[in-house]
Write an enzyme that holds these catalytic residues in place. Structure first.
Site, PDB file in Angstrom:
ATOM      1  N   TRP A   1      44.409  39.335  42.805  1.00  0.00           N
ATOM      2  CA  TRP A   1      43.482  40.471  42.873  1.00  0.00           C
ATOM      3  C   TRP A   1      43.545  41.287  41.572  1.00  0.00           C
ATOM      4  CZ3 TRP A   1      44.184  45.732  42.456  1.00  0.00           C
ATOM      5  CH2 TRP A   1      43.115  46.527  42.840  1.00  0.00           C
ATOM      6  N   HIS A   2      44.731  41.324  40.948  1.00  0.00           N
ATOM      7  CA  HIS A   2      44.899  42.132  39.743  1.00  0.00           C
ATOM      8  C   HIS A   2      44.172  41.562  38.535  1.00  0.00           C
ATOM      9  CE1 HIS A   2      48.281  43.701  42.134  1.00  0.00           C
ATOM     10  NE2 HIS A   2      48.016  44.813  41.497  1.00  0.00           N
ATOM     11  N   GLY A   3      43.873  40.272  38.585  1.00  0.00           N
ATOM     12  CA  GLY A   3      43.164  39.714  37.447  1.00  0.00           C
ATOM     13  C   GLY A   3      43.245  38.207  37.438  1.00  0.00           C
TER      14      GLY A   3
END
Lengths: 82, 328, 484
Positions: C327-329
């Site tokens: 989700w962070h990247g």
């Protein structure tokens, strides 16, 4: 099966899984009322109930109960329909 | 809601007052490593204090030099004196048009030069000017133009230093300050010049030196261009002759900047008297410099003499002579 | 428009005055202003993506209404899936497309197949991950009958675009934010002043702690091959602090600004460094994301895997944290970051301690020795995952670990100087942690109820302001080059 019987059997399952002889369940009992009843033990409790009554809940049912009474209703429904 | 607004309105003056008190206490007692955004360097590293003191006392010079480090390390008053000119060097580290304007407003009338030589290099136009602003705030008087400068920069360091410096001046706390004339390898020479102990630029060190990308392209700051226009106007209004000069730097530094043509065109559009010495002089990148863009004493001598009597600059020599003869 | 910028200060002041003095007649006016303000705020960053934000809002608004109207379970499911496809599809396209394509072709080229699929050059729309999660939770909750679909398009669009939380959360669930948007907000003095305090504390953490840490950690991580193991350890330590100060500081500001306009949005951090195990850490770190994942990923998975017992829980937690990571990247480092945290949970699941809650240090001033030791151990575990989080790629992360655990770990660290020296920075980090420790039962680090006397309290605020002014990062050209 009588509703009262189901409730008392559920209570025994709770005592067994939560390892706590003090557990007393009523229709209105909710998770925060019972020590050790959290989202994880909830799943263990569900598995215990399913095995005991030889039924299978849907994922939706498991997430929908707001108190013990609603859970017992579902159990009763299931037993009658099977 | 009323209570909230009333409290906010009350808090703002409280905050400003406390900020002022904290700042003074911090400036007076806090150790250096806690003073990140309060840079009060009286004297500075290039004798700004002594330069300003001299500028206040100096009257009617022949030539006034303006600009950044290429100026205060590039025009030696002793060499010009030998040719009969009284000069003053108002250059200072990283001086940008923003500070040059203020210095002119403050000292042009008493210095009253016949000729101004303005060393223009692209870099001061690209810089925000905070470093030089702090130098000026700590070493010269605080007045409305200082406040305006801080507002233009809108930088916390500038604000903090402005307030602190104003407080010190208000109570005359730097009264007993005596500036060292010799700082490490630098010696301050009366007339605003700083002489570096003779040393040479080593191409090895040059290789390691990285020039920031921001200094490689001609993207001048809008407010520096505006200040530059105002400088031109101040000088024009006083009817003083001005010559723009670009002092020589090493080929490495000269070539790193990719907007030399644009910059030359820009300056030429403002004046007919612009000489870029980088095209005229054949200097040795190692022997005539002490680093990648500052002439050493030997280089300064060659450069200043070229300026004074070189063929290419004859036109300007004429200007010089005319004005000098005016005076004599 | 960063929260700490002058533009935002002007924007918010204008917004605040309009909100309470012009648009205070009814809830409609308030919501129009919230929505317009949010869109202006978003467009300020990048107006091109406004269309995606608006489209997402409209599509999900309509789907929500129809999911609720439809009684046929199959149709409900179908509509829900359309919504999920829209949300996840946007995420996949904008955020992960190139990542999948590259990983895919790397995988095949490993077996000497050369596959050329065109990657596309796109920029990720700001806040996409945040507002997509909001819209997904909305539809899921309607489908499950947990909430009712809102009939007001303005309420829903404001929920999705709510500007204080638009770019970096907290990710509010519909059931916490939508009811607040449906009611007229009334100014609450205590809520507003506490909001101001929280903003101040957030700015302090971001500007004084995080930015000054960054000036050192950037240097260490970018040139890690030149530093000793002990210095790399400090780099990892500072980066962990930096992440916390930056993100929790931002969240504090977001919550504070919301409070000023009468909203109580979800808390995002609960002093995670005082956690005694990883599970507790995640209950206190980026809470809005963790609780989102727990509700919509972990719980359904653990139910699906319930017959497998503890193994099922382990599967569920690993999948849950892999999603959390990615989700962070779009980078394998984030996947590994998630996996590591998932693995950290295994011992807790096996011993049944995962959901055990305990109050640290009770009402005492200091934690007990074993509490302190567990806190430290949790911190260290987390710190090691942040090395992967910060690394550019997996190789760099492993090289960093390798150097860290080399013999030079036992040496005196040579921490490069940032804007502040390491020692000065430690002083401020220590102060921050101490203040938060003292306020650990409070909603944020600066609830100074204890301090009686307004002048004294105000002086504390003024001093924090002053420290911000004295120590914040400033944007002028570095003074290094011209110093001659």
């Amino acid at each position: 099966m009588e509703r009262v019987v189901i409730l008392s059997q559920v209570q025994d399952i709770f005592k067994d899984i939560l390892d706590d002889e003090e557990v007393i369940l009523t229709d209105k009992t909710q998770a925060p009322d019972v020590k050790g009843w959290d989202s994880l033990t909830h799943i263990q409790l569900v598995v215990g109930i399913e095995r005991h009554f030889k039924i299978r809940f849907t994922s939706r049912e498991i997430q929908s109960w707001n108190n013990v009474g609603e859970m017992v209703d579902t159990i009763q429904n299931r037993i009658q329909n099977s | 809601m009323k209570k909230f607004l009333a409290n906010v309105l009350l808090f703002i003056p409280f905050l400003l007052t406390s900020y002022f008190i904290f700042l003074i206490a911090w400036g007076s007692f806090a150790p250096g490593h806690l003073r990140k955004n309060l840079i009060y360097g009286i004297g500075g590293y290039a004798n700004m204090y002594s330069r300003i003191c001299e500028a206040k006392k100096m009257h009617n010079v022949d030539i006034l030099f303006l600009g950044a480090s290429h100026t205060y390390r590039g025009f030696d008053p002793r060499i010009f004196k030998a040719y009969g000119y009284n000069t003053f060097n108002l250059g200072s580290p990283n001086q940008t048009p923003l500070q040059t304007e203020i210095l002119l407003e403050r000292y042009l009338s008493n210095l009253n030069p016949k000729l101004i030589i303005y060393e223009v290099h692209p870099w001061p136009f690209l810089l925000d000017g905070v470093e030089s602003a702090l130098d000026l705030l700590a070493n010269d008087k605080i007045d409305m133009s200082s406040v305006k400068m801080a507002l233009t920069l809108n930088n916390v360091k500038a604000y903090n230093t402005l307030i602190y410096s104003w407080y010190r001046q208000l109570f005359d706390l730097d009264n007993g300050f005596k500036e060292e004339m010799k700082k490490e390898d630098d010696t301050y020479i009366s007339g605003g010049y700083v002489e570096k102990k003779l040393s040479f630029n080593s191409p090895e060190a040059e290789k390691k030196e990285e020039i920031p990308v921001t200094l490689a392209h001609w993207k001048p700051k809008a407010y520096q261009l505006i200040a530059f226009e105002r400088i031109l106007k101040i000088i024009k209004d006083k009817n003083i002759e001005m010559v723009f000069v670009q002092a020589p730097v090493t080929k490495m530094v000269f070539n790193v900047f990719d907007g030399n043509d644009k910059f030359d065109a820009f300056i030429s559009s403002k004046t007919d008297h612009y000489i870029n010495f980088n095209y005229l002089m054949k200097l040795d990148d190692s022997l005539d410099f002490f680093d990648s863009h500052h002439l050493n004493q030997q280089g300064v001598r060659v450069f200043n003499e070229a300026l004074l009597k070189g063929k290419e600059t004859q036109l300007h020599n004429k200007v010089l002579m005319t004005h000098a003869s005016f005076k004599k | 428009m960063l929260f700490t910028s002058n533009e935002f200060l002007i924007f918010f002041t204008a917004f605040f005055l309009l909100y309470w003095f012009v648009c205070d007649k009814n809830v409609k006016h308030q919501n129009i202003l919230v929505l317009l303000g949010s869109y202006l705020f978003y467009a300020w960053w990048d107006w091109r993506f406004l269309s995606i934000l608006i489209t997402t809002s409209i599509v999900n608004f309509i789907l929500g209404i129809y999911i609720e109207k439809t009684t046929v379970p199959k149709s409900r499911k179908l509509l829900l899936w359309i919504g999920l496809l829209q949300g996840v599809g946007c995420l996949l396209l904008f955020k992960y497309f190139n990542f999948f394509v590259e990983s895919f072709s790397n995988f095949f080229s490993f077996f000497h197949f050369n596959i050329h699929i065109q990657t596309i050059n796109i920029i990720i729309p700001l806040g996409l991950s945040y507002y997509t999660f909001k819209s997904i939770s909305y539809l899921l909750d309607i489908e499950k009958g947990k909430i009712k679909a809102t009939a007001e398009w303005m309420v829903f669009c404001s929920y999705i675009a709510f500007f204080p939380a638009l770019l970096a959360g907290p990710i509010d669930k519909a059931r916490t934010l939508i009811p607040q948007l449906e009611q007229k907000r009334v100014f609450d003095y205590n809520l507003a002043t506490d909001g101001l305090r929280q903003i101040l504390w957030g700015v302090f953490k971001k500007v004084v702690i995080a930015d000054n840490c960054a000036s050192i950690t950037n240097h260490i991580f970018d040139n890690y091959q030149h530093f000793s193991g002990s210095t790399l350890l400090i780099g990892a330590f500072l980066y962990t602090i930096q992440m916390y100060a930056d993100f929790s500081g931002y969240s504090d500001m977001a919550i504070g600004f919301s409070r000023l306009i009468g909203f109580n949005i979800t808390r995002n951090f609960d002093f995670p460094f005082f956690s005694q195990n990883i599970a507790e850490f995640w209950r206190k770190w980026h809470i809005s994301l963790t609780s989102w994942l727990t509700e919509y990923v972990f719980t359904p998975l653990s139910i699906a895997f319930r017959d497998l017992g503890k193994l099922g829980l382990i599967f569920a937690i690993i999948i849950n944290f892999t999603i959390c990571g990615i989700w962070h990247g779009a980078n394998w480092t984030y996947v590994l970051f998630g996996l590591m945290h998932g693995c950290y949970f295994i011992p807790l699941i096996l011993t049944g301690k995962m959901n055990k809650r305990s109050k640290i240090a009770g009402n005492k001033m200091l934690p007990s020795f074993s509490e302190a030791a567990r806190m430290l151990a949790t911190f260290v575990l987390v710190m090691f995952t942040f090395i992967v989080f910060r690394a550019e790629n997996i190789t760099q992360a492993f090289n960093y670990y390798q150097r860290l655990f080399s013999i030079s770990l036992i040496s005196i660290p040579a921490v490069p100087k940032g804007y502040l020296t390491f020692r000065t920075l430690l002083l401020f980090i220590g102060s921050m942690l101490l203040i938060e420790w003292l306020n650990r039962e409070k909603e944020h680090g600066l609830q100074l109820g204890v301090i009686k006397g307004r002048i004294f309290r105000w002086s504390v605020y003024a001093f924090i302001f002053f420290l911000i002014g004295m120590l914040m990062e400033t944007s002028e050209t570095p003074f290094i080059y011209f110093k001659f």
